[in-house]
Design a protein around this motif. Sequence first.
Motif, PDB file in Angstrom:
ATOM      1  N   THR A   1      82.594  12.867  -9.261  1.00 25.27           N
ATOM      2  CA  THR A   1      81.868  11.599  -9.020  1.00 25.27           C
ATOM      3  C   THR A   1      82.839  10.483  -8.656  1.00 25.27           C
ATOM      4  O   THR A   1      84.041  10.566  -8.923  1.00 25.27           O
ATOM      5  CB  THR A   1      80.982  11.105 -10.189  1.00 25.27           C
ATOM      6  N   GLU A   2      82.270   9.426  -8.107  1.00 17.11           N
ATOM      7  CA  GLU A   2      83.077   8.299  -7.611  1.00 17.11           C
ATOM      8  C   GLU A   2      83.620   7.424  -8.731  1.00 17.11           C
ATOM      9  O   GLU A   2      84.502   6.610  -8.488  1.00 17.11           O
ATOM     10  CB  GLU A   2      82.242   7.445  -6.651  1.00 17.11           C
TER      11      GLU A   2
ATOM     12  N   ALA B   1      76.234  12.130  -2.006  1.00 17.77           N
ATOM     13  CA  ALA B   1      77.158  12.401  -0.906  1.00 17.77           C
ATOM     14  C   ALA B   1      76.698  11.766   0.407  1.00 17.77           C
ATOM     15  O   ALA B   1      77.383  11.885   1.423  1.00 17.77           O
ATOM     16  CB  ALA B   1      77.296  13.910  -0.716  1.00 17.77           C
TER      17      ALA B   1
ATOM     18  N   THR C   1      79.489   6.710  -1.836  1.00 19.42           N
ATOM     19  CA  THR C   1      79.616   7.979  -1.126  1.00 19.42           C
ATOM     20  C   THR C   1      81.066   8.253  -0.735  1.00 19.42           C
ATOM     21  O   THR C   1      81.587   9.344  -0.956  1.00 19.42           O
ATOM     22  CB  THR C   1      78.700   7.963   0.111  1.00 19.42           C
TER      23      THR C   1
ATOM     24  N   HIS D   1      80.726  15.893  -1.895  1.00 19.41           N
ATOM     25  CA  HIS D   1      80.980  15.272  -3.201  1.00 19.41           C
ATOM     26  C   HIS D   1      81.338  16.285  -4.287  1.00 19.41           C
ATOM     27  O   HIS D   1      81.574  15.901  -5.424  1.00 19.41           O
ATOM     28  CB  HIS D   1      79.757  14.492  -3.634  1.00 19.41           C
TER      29      HIS D   1
ATOM     30  N   GLU E   1      82.320  18.511  -9.725  1.00 18.30           N
ATOM     31  CA  GLU E   1      81.892  17.243  -9.110  1.00 18.30           C
ATOM     32  C   GLU E   1      82.478  16.094  -9.921  1.00 18.30           C
ATOM     33  O   GLU E   1      81.986  15.769 -10.997  1.00 18.30           O
ATOM     34  CB  GLU E   1      80.356  17.143  -9.124  1.00 18.30           C
TER      35      GLU E   1
ATOM     36  N   ALA F   1      83.063   9.172  -3.770  1.00 20.85           N
ATOM     37  CA  ALA F   1      82.664  10.485  -4.309  1.00 20.85           C
ATOM     38  C   ALA F   1      83.319  11.586  -3.470  1.00 20.85           C
ATOM     39  O   ALA F   1      83.803  12.590  -4.002  1.00 20.85           O
ATOM     40  CB  ALA F   1      81.147  10.620  -4.299  1.00 20.85           C
TER      41      ALA F   1
ATOM     42  N   THR G   1      75.972  15.220 -11.160  1.00 13.40           N
ATOM     43  CA  THR G   1      76.371  13.838 -10.909  1.00 13.40           C
ATOM     44  C   THR G   1      76.425  13.022 -12.202  1.00 13.40           C
ATOM     45  O   THR G   1      75.660  12.082 -12.418  1.00 13.40           O
ATOM     46  CB  THR G   1      75.445  13.159  -9.866  1.00 13.40           C
TER      47      THR G   1
END
Length: 482
Positions: free
Chosen positions: A423-424, A245, A346, A375, A421, A349, A74
């Motif tokens: 990430t958002e 997530a 969330t 995620h 991953e 993501a 993350t």
Amino acid sequence: MKTVFSMSSSGRMGVSLPALDVPPSAELPEGLERESGSIGLPEVTEGQVMRHFIELSNANYHVDKGMYPLGSCTMKYNPRQNEDIARMPGLAGLHPLSPDAMAQGTLELMHRLSGYLCEITGFEAITLQPAAGAQGEFCGLMLITSYHRDRGEGHRNEVLMPDSAHGTNPATSTLAGCKVIGVSSNDRGEVDPEDLRRKVGPNTAAFMLTNPNTLGLFESKIGELTSIVHEAGGLNYMDGANMNALLGVARPGDMGFDVCHLNLHKTFGTPHGGGGPGSGPVACISDLERYLPDSIVSKDSDGRYFLQKPDRSFGRLLAFHGNVGVLYRAYAYIRTLGADGLCEVTENALINANYLKEKLKGIFELPFDDGPCMHEFVLSGDRQLEKGVKTLDIAKRLLDYGFHAPTIYFPLIVHEAMMIEPTETEGIEDLDSFIAAMESIAREVEEKPHLVTDAPVNTPVLRLDEVAAVKELCIVEPRVEE
Ligand SMILES: *Cc1c(COP(=O)(O)O)cnc(C)c1O
């Protein structure tokens, strides 16, 4: 790359000191003078030093420079505002030995943060002390083994975990004096309830599970899994490293877990990756509260905050109250986003991960393709391996394209794994650039595989001997221009 020593030129100065305005001191006692006149410090200007360090920082890769799709870690962008808040003199300057009466502000903040994290996870009690996720796992297992011992069931020493578990899970279980028992995943990449049923028993201390799991999949049978363990008298531990997530959408406490750690340095606004301080709070059900580490923050009936040692505390994990600077950042992060903002973290993501997964799954193999991921997701480089290109080569080639590599060769149950991953915090332009780089590398594998197997060629150091790096910290000769 130049060193400051190689830039040195006699007589240059980076500082200008005022003229001596006191009498020079008497001669040094015999034998204490330096033998040679110069100690060989580099003589450089302020401007040279500034450029040198900026160049060094540019040679590094970091999340301020570009996307860092390192699965499970993350590596999102963390707002600078949190840094400013953690550095406010009233917070950063507080001495850790200050009496409670003089530390009411920080204690209140810790108390409030405890409340938010309990609400987010669905638990009743929490410690903010552990320094990282791994220490949180150890803490959780200490709570669980203390609980069993107090009930006259000290023989319970087996920790069950899936074959997709993060390496820290077996490590911390062993450190806590337990035996690790593996549980198989099924062909959907989830824990097989039948195998769990076979493995639980009178010696089960705990079942340890990451949800969503390390394949980025939500365990769809989670209620059944945690019930199987409870019926056998064991407790359920959730490795909450993947909380990015679930924020504001689902709570471990509602899934039948009894304990869970959070990685504040992953999910809640603290930059990490350079070995800086982390924080791994552990939240739990009320039955485990009395075993929490010394000490936890409480509030008396007059509204004063104080530190207290739980009556059956298993002891201390860290000096003072944990890495409080990270707690300040998490508090700022949660208050800034609010409940709705956390849900959006969330949602974004998940949207970002699914966007990448859909775009990349035609190019690379996607072994567990059973609907949307959470995620993150795990590709396999098997198709490329047939052309003689390993996942390691693909990861190195990504560096040439200006991206950090994904996590590779983990989880162990996927051959030639690439765990991605996004990430958002990545926007669509960055996601699209990453997809373009992956597409281009896949083409190179077909057409000019040596470009990939020889990578990286654009980075400050070329391919390193990673086996030697385990023991030898300096594995490259710096490219010094003398
Ligand atoms: C990062 C991580 C851990 C360990 O956390 P640290 O803070 O690095 O000690 C444990 N489990 C999973 C799934 C993780 O991603």
